[in-house]
Design a protein around this motif. Structure first.
Motif, PDB file in Angstrom:
ATOM      1  N   PHE A  60      -0.248   3.092 -13.833  1.00 27.74           N
ATOM      2  CA  PHE A  60      -1.552   2.657 -14.135  1.00 27.74           C
ATOM      3  C   PHE A  60      -1.532   1.299 -15.045  1.00 27.74           C
ATOM      4  CE2 PHE A  60      -3.405   6.449 -12.600  1.00 27.74           C
ATOM      5  CZ  PHE A  60      -4.758   6.110 -11.983  1.00 27.74           C
ATOM      6  N   LYS A  61      -2.288   0.372 -14.538  1.00 31.52           N
ATOM      7  CA  LYS A  61      -2.479  -0.848 -15.818  1.00 31.52           C
ATOM      8  C   LYS A  61      -3.484  -0.374 -16.447  1.00 31.52           C
ATOM      9  CE  LYS A  61      -1.941  -6.083 -15.413  1.00 31.52           C
ATOM     10  NZ  LYS A  61      -3.166  -6.401 -16.276  1.00 31.52           N
ATOM     11  N   SER A  62      -3.521  -0.969 -17.930  1.00 34.06           N
ATOM     12  CA  SER A  62      -4.732  -0.651 -18.756  1.00 34.06           C
ATOM     13  C   SER A  62      -5.991  -0.896 -18.220  1.00 34.06           C
ATOM     14  CB  SER A  62      -4.327  -1.509 -19.940  1.00 34.06           C
ATOM     15  OG  SER A  62      -4.599  -2.855 -19.905  1.00 34.06           O
ATOM     16  N   ASN A  63      -6.243  -1.722 -17.137  1.00 36.37           N
ATOM     17  CA  ASN A  63      -7.587  -2.024 -16.890  1.00 36.37           C
ATOM     18  C   ASN A  63      -7.936  -1.043 -15.760  1.00 36.37           C
ATOM     19  OD1 ASN A  63      -6.233  -2.607 -14.389  1.00 36.37           O
ATOM     20  ND2 ASN A  63      -7.057  -4.878 -14.294  1.00 36.37           N
ATOM     21  N   GLY A  64      -7.084  -0.054 -15.250  1.00 35.73           N
ATOM     22  CA  GLY A  64      -7.271   0.987 -14.405  1.00 35.73           C
ATOM     23  C   GLY A  64      -6.708   0.706 -13.006  1.00 35.73           C
ATOM     24  N   ASP A  65      -6.299  -0.270 -12.640  1.00 39.17           N
ATOM     25  CA  ASP A  65      -5.665  -0.725 -11.502  1.00 39.17           C
ATOM     26  C   ASP A  65      -4.233   0.001 -11.342  1.00 39.17           C
ATOM     27  OD1 ASP A  65      -7.436  -2.641 -11.031  1.00 39.17           O
ATOM     28  OD2 ASP A  65      -6.025  -4.336 -11.253  1.00 39.17           O
ATOM     29  N   LEU A  66      -4.134   0.670 -10.214  1.00 39.54           N
ATOM     30  CA  LEU A  66      -2.988   1.253  -9.819  1.00 39.54           C
ATOM     31  C   LEU A  66      -1.947   0.741  -8.995  1.00 39.54           C
ATOM     32  CD1 LEU A  66      -1.679   4.320 -10.194  1.00 39.54           C
ATOM     33  CD2 LEU A  66      -2.987   4.957  -7.974  1.00 39.54           C
ATOM     34  N   TYR A  67      -0.631   0.595  -9.387  1.00 37.47           N
ATOM     35  CA  TYR A  67       0.236  -0.067  -8.712  1.00 37.47           C
ATOM     36  C   TYR A  67       1.290   1.238  -8.269  1.00 37.47           C
ATOM     37  CZ  TYR A  67      -0.929  -4.295 -10.725  1.00 37.47           C
ATOM     38  OH  TYR A  67      -1.539  -5.708 -11.365  1.00 37.47           O
ATOM     39  N   PHE A  68       1.864   0.991  -6.797  1.00 32.59           N
ATOM     40  CA  PHE A  68       2.615   2.185  -6.453  1.00 32.59           C
ATOM     41  C   PHE A  68       3.421   1.620  -5.156  1.00 32.59           C
ATOM     42  CE2 PHE A  68      -1.120   2.376  -3.682  1.00 32.59           C
ATOM     43  CZ  PHE A  68      -0.672   2.482  -2.512  1.00 32.59           C
ATOM     44  N   GLU A  80       4.662   3.943  10.854  1.00 29.80           N
ATOM     45  CA  GLU A  80       3.715   3.122  11.226  1.00 29.80           C
ATOM     46  C   GLU A  80       3.934   1.436  10.654  1.00 29.80           C
ATOM     47  OE1 GLU A  80      -0.298   4.572  11.172  1.00 29.80           O
ATOM     48  OE2 GLU A  80       0.324   6.532  11.829  1.00 29.80           O
ATOM     49  N   MET A  81       4.623   1.545   9.586  1.00 30.54           N
ATOM     50  CA  MET A  81       4.988   0.413   8.728  1.00 30.54           C
ATOM     51  C   MET A  81       6.171  -0.030   9.345  1.00 30.54           C
ATOM     52  SD  MET A  81       2.586  -0.227   6.839  1.00 30.54           S
ATOM     53  CE  MET A  81       1.130   0.628   5.686  1.00 30.54           C
ATOM     54  N   ASP A  82       6.591  -1.439   9.292  1.00 26.36           N
ATOM     55  CA  ASP A  82       7.837  -1.927   9.600  1.00 26.36           C
ATOM     56  C   ASP A  82       8.503  -2.375   8.175  1.00 26.36           C
ATOM     57  OD1 ASP A  82       6.295  -4.101   9.384  1.00 26.36           O
ATOM     58  OD2 ASP A  82       6.895  -5.183  11.185  1.00 26.36           O
ATOM     59  N   TYR A  83       7.845  -2.048   7.096  1.00 25.90           N
ATOM     60  CA  TYR A  83       8.301  -2.505   5.723  1.00 25.90           C
ATOM     61  C   TYR A  83       8.189  -1.656   4.809  1.00 25.90           C
ATOM     62  CZ  TYR A  83       3.554  -3.509   5.283  1.00 25.90           C
ATOM     63  OH  TYR A  83       1.961  -3.695   5.255  1.00 25.90           O
ATOM     64  N   CYS A  84       8.691  -1.593   3.603  1.00 22.42           N
ATOM     65  CA  CYS A  84       8.354  -0.805   2.608  1.00 22.42           C
ATOM     66  C   CYS A  84       7.828  -1.662   1.575  1.00 22.42           C
ATOM     67  CB  CYS A  84       9.801  -0.130   1.968  1.00 22.42           C
ATOM     68  SG  CYS A  84      10.439   0.969   2.899  1.00 22.42           S
ATOM     69  N   GLY A  85       6.469  -1.305   1.027  1.00 26.26           N
ATOM     70  CA  GLY A  85       5.681  -2.051   0.089  1.00 26.26           C
ATOM     71  C   GLY A  85       5.462  -1.761  -1.190  1.00 26.26           C
ATOM     72  N   VAL A  86       5.041  -2.772  -2.068  1.00 28.22           N
ATOM     73  CA  VAL A  86       4.474  -2.374  -3.382  1.00 28.22           C
ATOM     74  C   VAL A  86       3.151  -2.641  -3.459  1.00 28.22           C
ATOM     75  CG1 VAL A  86       4.694  -2.863  -5.927  1.00 28.22           C
ATOM     76  CG2 VAL A  86       6.784  -2.679  -4.473  1.00 28.22           C
ATOM     77  N   TYR A  87       2.239  -1.673  -3.770  1.00 28.97           N
ATOM     78  CA  TYR A  87       0.856  -2.133  -3.522  1.00 28.97           C
ATOM     79  C   TYR A  87      -0.061  -2.093  -4.866  1.00 28.97           C
ATOM     80  CZ  TYR A  87       1.704  -1.021   1.371  1.00 28.97           C
ATOM     81  OH  TYR A  87       2.100  -1.191   2.667  1.00 28.97           O
ATOM     82  N   ARG A  88      -1.182  -2.573  -4.790  1.00 27.19           N
ATOM     83  CA  ARG A  88      -2.331  -2.366  -5.911  1.00 27.19           C
ATOM     84  C   ARG A  88      -3.525  -2.002  -5.387  1.00 27.19           C
ATOM     85  NH1 ARG A  88      -4.867  -7.235  -8.994  1.00 27.19           N
ATOM     86  NH2 ARG A  88      -5.757  -7.368  -7.139  1.00 27.19           N
ATOM     87  N   LEU A  89      -3.804  -0.684  -6.298  1.00 29.10           N
ATOM     88  CA  LEU A  89      -5.192  -0.374  -5.769  1.00 29.10           C
ATOM     89  C   LEU A  89      -6.148  -0.768  -6.947  1.00 29.10           C
ATOM     90  CD1 LEU A  89      -6.941   1.506  -3.811  1.00 29.10           C
ATOM     91  CD2 LEU A  89      -6.586   3.370  -5.371  1.00 29.10           C
ATOM     92  N   SER A  90      -7.207  -1.653  -6.576  1.00 27.95           N
ATOM     93  CA  SER A  90      -8.034  -2.121  -7.685  1.00 27.95           C
ATOM     94  C   SER A  90      -8.933  -1.070  -8.230  1.00 27.95           C
ATOM     95  CB  SER A  90      -8.768  -3.345  -7.277  1.00 27.95           C
ATOM     96  OG  SER A  90      -9.798  -3.707  -8.177  1.00 27.95           O
ATOM     97  N   ALA A  91      -9.244  -0.973  -9.741  1.00 26.72           N
ATOM     98  CA  ALA A  91     -10.201  -0.075 -10.071  1.00 26.72           C
ATOM     99  C   ALA A  91     -11.612  -0.858  -9.979  1.00 26.72           C
ATOM    100  CB  ALA A  91      -9.788   0.247 -11.400  1.00 26.72           C
TER     101      ALA A  91
END
Length: 214
Positions: free
Chosen positions: A53-61, A78-89
């Motif tokens: 978690f970032k301090s603003n509540g966003d989740l990175y995974f 189903e994905m043809d890549y491996c990603g890094v994502y952010r889920l916005s709070a």
């Protein structure tokens, strides 16, 4: 395949990267599961691995393929890549930050949150990346903080879970067990567990390090 990376949100609720269910979930106080993310642009994740978690509540995974029984060739993929994502709070939107890493794994912020560290558990390029974090939370320039490819002949494992201490040093599991790396990329030392270390976490006042090992 169970779960992998664990963290807590600001309310103290457990957030899990579920390998088997290929999703990121939160456990509510009554024990129910709430799915936070399980797909991107209509396609299921590979197998979320670790989060922060970032301090603003966003989740990175991160989302490599280790939870798929047949790995990169699993027919359920189903994905043809491996990603890094952010889920916005703020609005709940999911953003793909990068798909340039072959096997992203552990993930952590520097104390000032201006750098995002991501380990890559690829034996051909076993490294720890340092991404600059822009003001809007997206990622900028990436540099190789430390390269463990030359260490992969030694036991044990690949770059995996990592945590950051109050001084910005990385405690990064991987070849040589737990590697302590400065923000400048200097190897300060190792904690030898004599078996493959997969993840770690600080406890108490930060003077205790808990380590999971095979």
């Amino acid at each position: 395949m169970g779960s992998n990376g664990l963290t807590l949100d600001a309310a103290g609720r457990l957030v899990l990267c579920q390998h088997g269910d290929r999703r990121v979930v939160r456990q509510e106080p009554d024990g129910r599961w709430t799915t936070l993310a399980d797909h991107y642009e209509g396609r299921r994740f590979n197998s979320p691995n670790d989060s922060v978690f970032k301090s603003n509540g966003d989740l990175y995974f991160t989302d490599p393929i280790y939870g798929l029984l047949k790995g990169i060739d699993d027919p359920a993929r189903e994905m043809d890549y491996c990603g890094v994502y952010r889920l916005s709070a703020a609005d709940g939107k999911l953003m793909l930050l990068t798909k340039e890493l072959t096997l992203p794994n552990g993930i952590a912020f520097s104390p000032d949150e201006k750098t995002l560290y991501v380990s890559q558990s690829d034996p051909k390029k076993a490294v720890w990346f340092a991404f600059s974090v822009k003001g809007d939370g997206t990622l900028g320039h990436a540099r190789v903080l430390a390269d463990a490819t030359q260490w992969t002949a030694r036991p044990h494992g690949m770059p995996d879970g990592l945590k950051i201490d109050q001084y910005g040093n990385l405690f990064a599991t991987g070849p040589g067990d737990v590697n302590v790396i400065s923000p400048a990329g200097v190897l300060l030392g190792r904690i030898h567990t004599e078996r493959t270390a997969a993840n770690c976490a600080f406890g108490g006042d930060g003077s205790i390090l808990y380590i999971t090992a095979t």
